[in-house]
Motif scaffolding. Structure first.
Motif, short mmCIF file in Angstrom:
data_model
loop_
_atom_site.label_atom_id
_atom_site.label_comp_id
_atom_site.label_asym_id
_atom_site.label_seq_id
_atom_site.Cartn_x
_atom_site.Cartn_y
_atom_site.Cartn_z
N TRP A 25 11.45 -2.46 1.67
CA TRP A 25 12.17 -1.29 1.19
C TRP A 25 11.12 -0.23 0.94
O TRP A 25 10.19 -0.44 0.16
N ASP A 26 11.24 0.91 1.61
CA ASP A 26 10.20 1.95 1.54
C ASP A 26 9.81 2.31 0.12
O ASP A 26 8.65 2.57 -0.15
N ALA A 27 10.77 2.33 -0.79
CA ALA A 27 10.50 2.76 -2.16
C ALA A 27 9.94 1.64 -3.03
O ALA A 27 9.62 1.85 -4.18
N LEU A 28 9.81 0.44 -2.47
CA LEU A 28 9.41 -0.71 -3.26
C LEU A 28 8.29 -1.47 -2.57
O LEU A 28 8.44 -1.91 -1.44
N ALA A 29 7.18 -1.61 -3.24
CA ALA A 29 6.12 -2.49 -2.75
C ALA A 29 6.37 -3.85 -3.38
O ALA A 29 6.49 -3.95 -4.60
N ILE A 114 -1.15 -7.25 -3.20
CA ILE A 114 -2.30 -7.09 -4.10
C ILE A 114 -3.16 -5.93 -3.64
O ILE A 114 -3.57 -5.08 -4.43
N THR A 115 -3.44 -5.84 -2.35
CA THR A 115 -4.26 -4.75 -1.80
C THR A 115 -3.59 -3.40 -2.06
O THR A 115 -4.25 -2.44 -2.45
N SER A 116 -2.28 -3.31 -1.85
CA SER A 116 -1.58 -2.03 -2.07
C SER A 116 -1.62 -1.63 -3.54
O SER A 116 -1.75 -0.45 -3.85
N GLN A 117 -1.54 -2.58 -4.44
CA GLN A 117 -1.57 -2.27 -5.86
C GLN A 117 -2.98 -1.87 -6.32
O GLN A 117 -3.13 -0.99 -7.17
N GLU A 118 -4.00 -2.48 -5.73
CA GLU A 118 -5.37 -2.11 -6.07
C GLU A 118 -5.68 -0.69 -5.59
O GLU A 118 -6.40 0.05 -6.24
N ALA A 119 -5.09 -0.28 -4.46
CA ALA A 119 -5.32 1.05 -3.92
C ALA A 119 -4.68 2.13 -4.79
O ALA A 119 -5.15 3.26 -4.82
N VAL A 120 -3.63 1.77 -5.54
CA VAL A 120 -2.93 2.72 -6.39
C VAL A 120 -3.71 2.98 -7.68
O VAL A 120 -3.63 4.05 -8.26
N ARG A 121 -4.48 2.03 -8.11
CA ARG A 121 -5.20 2.14 -9.40
C ARG A 121 -6.31 3.13 -9.36
O ARG A 121 -6.94 3.56 -8.57
#
Length: 121
Positions: A25-29, A114-121
């Motif tokens: 879902w585009d709005a949800l990682a 995990i990689t996508s969440q680390e990129a957001v930080r």
């Protein structure tokens, strides 16, 4: 907060039954994917296996969940865990539709999350 509604107009055939892929879902990682599935009366999914872990959450009706040749009653409110590599299918031998939500994941999906969440930080 976002709510995504189930829409029968979006059901399409897959694995011998009908479903709507709700994730990705585009709005949800998320570290998983999922689908809303409908098994018509007298219908059944194609027996299959895969490398992902999977959970089925029964939403409405009743069916038989056949896993590695063993039949299990499966009804609204029930949750089943299907380990990787098991052969499974859903059989609706009732007069009403059976609906469930399937969620699956594997190591690669978790690592991407995990990689996508680390990129957001």
């Amino acid at each position: 907060m976002r709510v995504r509604k189930r829409d029968r107009a979006n059901l399409s055939p897959a694995y011998g039954i009908e479903g709507e892929r709700l994730l990705p879902w585009d709005a949800l990682a998320a570290p998983f994917e999922g689908a809303w599935c409908v098994v018509r009366p007298g219908g059944e999914s194609v027996a299959h296996e895969h490398h992902e872990h999977e959970i089925f959450i029964a939403l409405a009706g009743r069916a038989t969940l056949v896993v590695d040749g063993d039949a299990h009653e499966f009804a609204a409110g029930d949750i089943a865990h299907l380990p990787p590599g098991c052969t499974h299918r859903v059989v609706n031998d009732s007069a009403a539709e059976f609906e469930y939500y399937g969620i699956w994941w594997d190591t690669a999906m978790s690592e991407r999350f995990i990689t996508s969440q680390e990129a957001v930080r």
